[in-house]
Design a protein around this motif. Structure first.
Motif, mmCIF file in Angstrom:
data_model
loop_
_atom_site.group_PDB
_atom_site.id
_atom_site.type_symbol
_atom_site.label_atom_id
_atom_site.label_comp_id
_atom_site.label_asym_id
_atom_site.label_seq_id
_atom_site.Cartn_x
_atom_site.Cartn_y
_atom_site.Cartn_z
ATOM 1 N N ILE A 73 -16.570 -38.936 7.636
ATOM 2 C CA ILE A 73 -16.371 -37.278 7.079
ATOM 3 C C ILE A 73 -15.884 -37.918 5.443
ATOM 4 N N LEU A 74 -14.876 -38.512 5.747
ATOM 5 C CA LEU A 74 -14.843 -39.281 4.221
ATOM 6 C C LEU A 74 -15.810 -39.839 3.220
ATOM 7 N N SER A 75 -16.986 -39.915 3.892
ATOM 8 C CA SER A 75 -17.795 -41.217 3.299
ATOM 9 C C SER A 75 -18.340 -40.393 2.322
ATOM 10 N N ASP A 76 -19.740 -40.898 1.757
ATOM 11 C CA ASP A 76 -20.758 -39.877 0.980
ATOM 12 C C ASP A 76 -21.566 -39.474 1.265
ATOM 13 N N ASP A 77 -22.171 -39.605 2.123
ATOM 14 C CA ASP A 77 -22.902 -38.454 3.658
ATOM 15 C C ASP A 77 -22.407 -37.548 3.845
ATOM 16 N N LEU A 78 -21.212 -37.186 3.278
ATOM 17 C CA LEU A 78 -20.647 -35.256 3.857
ATOM 18 C C LEU A 78 -20.514 -35.060 2.135
ATOM 19 N N ASP A 79 -20.764 -33.616 1.581
ATOM 20 C CA ASP A 79 -19.922 -33.414 0.816
ATOM 21 C C ASP A 79 -19.437 -32.732 0.136
ATOM 22 N N ILE A 80 -18.356 -32.259 0.671
ATOM 23 C CA ILE A 80 -16.834 -31.877 1.702
ATOM 24 C C ILE A 80 -16.494 -30.910 0.576
ATOM 25 N N ALA B 50 -18.784 -29.284 -1.960
ATOM 26 C CA ALA B 50 -20.388 -28.572 -1.351
ATOM 27 C C ALA B 50 -20.076 -27.615 0.032
ATOM 28 N N TRP B 51 -20.248 -28.312 1.396
ATOM 29 C CA TRP B 51 -19.976 -27.988 2.503
ATOM 30 C C TRP B 51 -18.654 -26.664 2.608
ATOM 31 N N ALA B 52 -17.322 -27.184 1.555
ATOM 32 C CA ALA B 52 -16.549 -26.214 2.484
ATOM 33 C C ALA B 52 -17.090 -24.509 1.528
ATOM 34 N N ALA B 53 -17.503 -24.773 -0.075
ATOM 35 C CA ALA B 53 -18.021 -23.736 -1.044
ATOM 36 C C ALA B 53 -18.585 -22.736 0.008
ATOM 37 N N LYS B 54 -20.495 -23.169 1.049
ATOM 38 C CA LYS B 54 -21.435 -22.887 1.712
ATOM 39 C C LYS B 54 -20.394 -22.121 3.060
ATOM 40 N N ALA B 55 -19.426 -23.152 3.805
ATOM 41 C CA ALA B 55 -19.028 -22.488 4.355
ATOM 42 C C ALA B 55 -18.145 -21.421 4.518
ATOM 43 N N CYS B 56 -16.969 -21.326 3.249
ATOM 44 C CA CYS B 56 -16.527 -20.315 2.492
ATOM 45 C C CYS B 56 -17.506 -18.594 2.822
ATOM 46 N N ASP C 122 -8.969 -15.646 -0.940
ATOM 47 C CA ASP C 122 -8.353 -16.886 -1.800
ATOM 48 C C ASP C 122 -8.173 -17.200 -0.518
ATOM 49 N N ARG C 123 -8.811 -18.013 0.519
ATOM 50 C CA ARG C 123 -8.603 -19.466 1.492
ATOM 51 C C ARG C 123 -9.866 -20.403 0.650
ATOM 52 N N ARG C 124 -10.467 -21.415 1.095
ATOM 53 C CA ARG C 124 -11.386 -22.077 1.533
ATOM 54 C C ARG C 124 -10.912 -23.481 2.347
ATOM 55 N N PRO C 125 -12.304 -24.021 2.943
ATOM 56 C CA PRO C 125 -11.589 -24.477 3.842
ATOM 57 C C PRO C 125 -10.943 -26.058 3.804
#
Length: 559
Positions: A435-442, A444-450, A458-461
């Motif tokens: 999860i903390l590696s460069d394989d996951l852009d946290i 970008a993922w959080a923005a898309k999940a929102c 007012d919240r984000r993952p």
């Protein structure tokens, strides 16, 4: 019956057919027609009982057949159509009397009176006094027959104190005496016939119980004699060394819905079913033969053994996970299967909270496997600790499980106080590293999940790492939360609390399988705990994160 065993109604195992579109129309219509027989049908005139039906609407199904019209035609035309059910009546009454009687249902309907036996018997001529039983059988045959045709029903025969069968469809497997005799061989007749509805519902979740009842049905078709049926059942009991007396002694534990006893009974019955299937060449639901179990070994091999095994405790978690990841839900363990990326997965879900169901279900699954999985991944909901700034929606990747199930109660000045005898389980760090590696852009993922999952504006993952407590009860108390976070064996840096990881980690430790855990905070572990939207949104977010992880790399890192 529906009121006394309302769990059956809630699950739709008792179904009440209704032509009307709503209960208000149903009540109004029935109350008008049944007014002359109000004393016999008092439930129709009780708003409380009608309200009860409304609260259990899952048990109400739509009916197309016009029952009353069917009765009118059945009585008017039945005698002339040489219907078998009318033959006893013809032997007693003259043709003219039968013709007169055949018009009674139409007369009642024209008056707006419900066509029941209680109403018909008041209209019968004196000449028909000695034909009452035969005429009542005609009415019930026409009445029940319509339901049997529309819903493809089978009548249960040989019911105690029921004198007539009403000439409706039946099958040998649906004979009360046959089932009673079969269950008696396995010390289950009294247990099951007197069981609370909830126990039967829980047993129906056990594949072994379903296979056992299926086995009875197929055996009853083949051996129609009760003596033969009992003999074959007795051979099966002896072959698998069935612990009948021990099961009989667990009756009240089963009635109290003890998970361990229910699961154990399901496993034993699975052996019986497998033996019956092989010895008698009986078809199964999947029309596939199981190998005859080794009678001295309870391990039955699985046909598919994925490298990654997910664990969730609750049905609501399983439903969200299966829908979001496109998994196939199964009637037996594993409860769901599918893929995460290119990796096959199996999902274990006992549908109970707590470390004991978790340990039992996982140990049982691992014992069936010929090879060990690469990783067990615990996922699901958890309670957060505001003291350590964990909020609803936070995803926790646990580094360590602090198992607080074992406690020692000691006396202090202010009274008895529990001291935790904690046991720590270090979790595999491959998931956290991935999860903390460069394989996951946290970000970008959080923005898309929102956006995709409709998060509050007012919240984000967010993803957090740290220790997680595993308790043996739902934590909804400020005092209990403070005990967990205190120095009395607890841990001040805990990010949250859940109830299954301690049991899973112990089962995995014994099997030599690494464990990781990823939970989502759905509430604060305090008195404000409640079922809310974060339970579903949190699980959907967790599933979305899983689908974005490079699982092949994760499994490679663990291996």
């Amino acid at each position: 019956m529906a009121e006394n065993q309302q769990a059956y109604l809630q699950e739709g195992l008792i179904q009440l057919p209704m032509r009307e579109d709503n209960l208000a129309d149903f009540a109004e219509k029935k109350r008008t027609g049944y007014e002359p027989m109000r004393d016999r049908y008092s439930g129709l005139f009780s708003d409380t009982r009608i309200g009860f039906l409304g609260r259990h609407a899952t048990g109400i199904i739509k009916r197309k057949t016009h029952i009353t019209e069917g009765i009118l035609l059945g009585w008017e035309n039945g005698p002339d159509q040489n219907s078998k059910v009318w033959q006893p009546v013809k032997k007693i009454l003259t043709a003219k009397t039968i013709s007169d009687i055949g018009r009674i249902p139409r007369i009642l309907d024209d008056r707006g009176v419900a066509v029941t036996w209680a109403a018909i018997v008041e209209e019968l001529p004196t000449a028909a006094n000695n034909a009452g039983s035969a005429l009542r059988n005609v009415l019930q045959h026409v009445y029940f027959g319509q339901y049997c045709r529309e819903f493809k029903l089978i009548g249960l025969t040989s019911i105690p104190h029921v004198r007539q069968h009403f000439d409706i469809p039946f099958a040998i497997g649906y004979d009360y005496r046959a089932l009673s005799s079969f269950l008696d061989i396995f010390f289950l007749r009294d247990i099951l016939f007197e069981a609370p509805a909830q126990l039967i519902l829980e047993l129906r979740k056990q594949p072994g119980f379903i296979a056992f009842i299926d086995g009875y049905g197929e055996l009853a078709k083949r051996y129609k004699s009760l003596t033969d049926l009992q003999y074959m059942a007795g051979l099966a009991r002896a072959a698998v060394k069935y612990p009948g007396e021990a099961i009989a002694k667990k009756r009240f534990s089963l009635y109290e819905l003890s998970y361990i006893e229910i699961r154990e009974l399901g496993t034993i019955l699975e052996e019986v079913a497998a033996h019956l299937s092989i010895r008698h060449d009986l078809p199964t639901r999947l029309d596939a033969k199981q190998p005859l179990p080794n009678l001295n070994e309870k391990k039955i091999a699985l046909t598919h053994e994925p490298q990654l095994v997910l664990y969730v405790a609750l049905e609501e978690e399983l439903k969200v996970l299966a829908k979001a990841l496109g998994l196939t839900k199964n009637a037996q363990t594993p409860e769901a299967t599918g893929k995460l990326g290119d990796i096959d997965i199996a999902v274990i879900c006992p549908r109970y909270m707590g470390r004991v169901p978790a340990a039992v279900s996982m140990a049982h699954y691992l014992a069936k496997r010929q090879t060990k999985p690469k990783l067990i991944l615990i996922v699901g909901l958890a309670g957060g600790f505001s003291e350590n700034d964990t909020r609803e929606g936070h995803i926790i990747v646990a580094t360590k499980v602090v198992d607080l199930a074992l406690r020692k109660v000691i006396d202090e000045e202010k009274g008895a106080s529990p001291n935790f005898r904690r046991e720590d389980y270090k979790l595999d760090d491959a998931l956290m590293n991935q999860i903390l590696s460069d394989d996951l852009d946290i970000g970008a993922w959080a923005a898309k999940a929102c956006d995709v999952l409709d998060w509050p504006p007012d919240r984000r993952p967010s993803i957090h790492t740290g220790m997680m407590a595993s308790a043996d009860e739902v934590v909804a108390s400020d005092k209990w939360r403070q005990n967990i976070l205190s120095g009395k064996g607890g841990e001040t840096k805990l990010l949250g609390v859940e109830m299954e990881a301690g049991g899973i980690c112990e089962a995995a430790r014994r099997a030599g399988v690494p464990v990781s855990m990823m939970r989502v905070i759905s509430d604060q572990a305090d008195p404000s705990k409640a079922d809310n939207s974060w339970r579903t949104l949190g699980m959907r977010t967790l599933a979305d994160l899983l689908s974005n992880l490079p699982m092949a790399k994760l499994i490679e890192a663990v291996g």
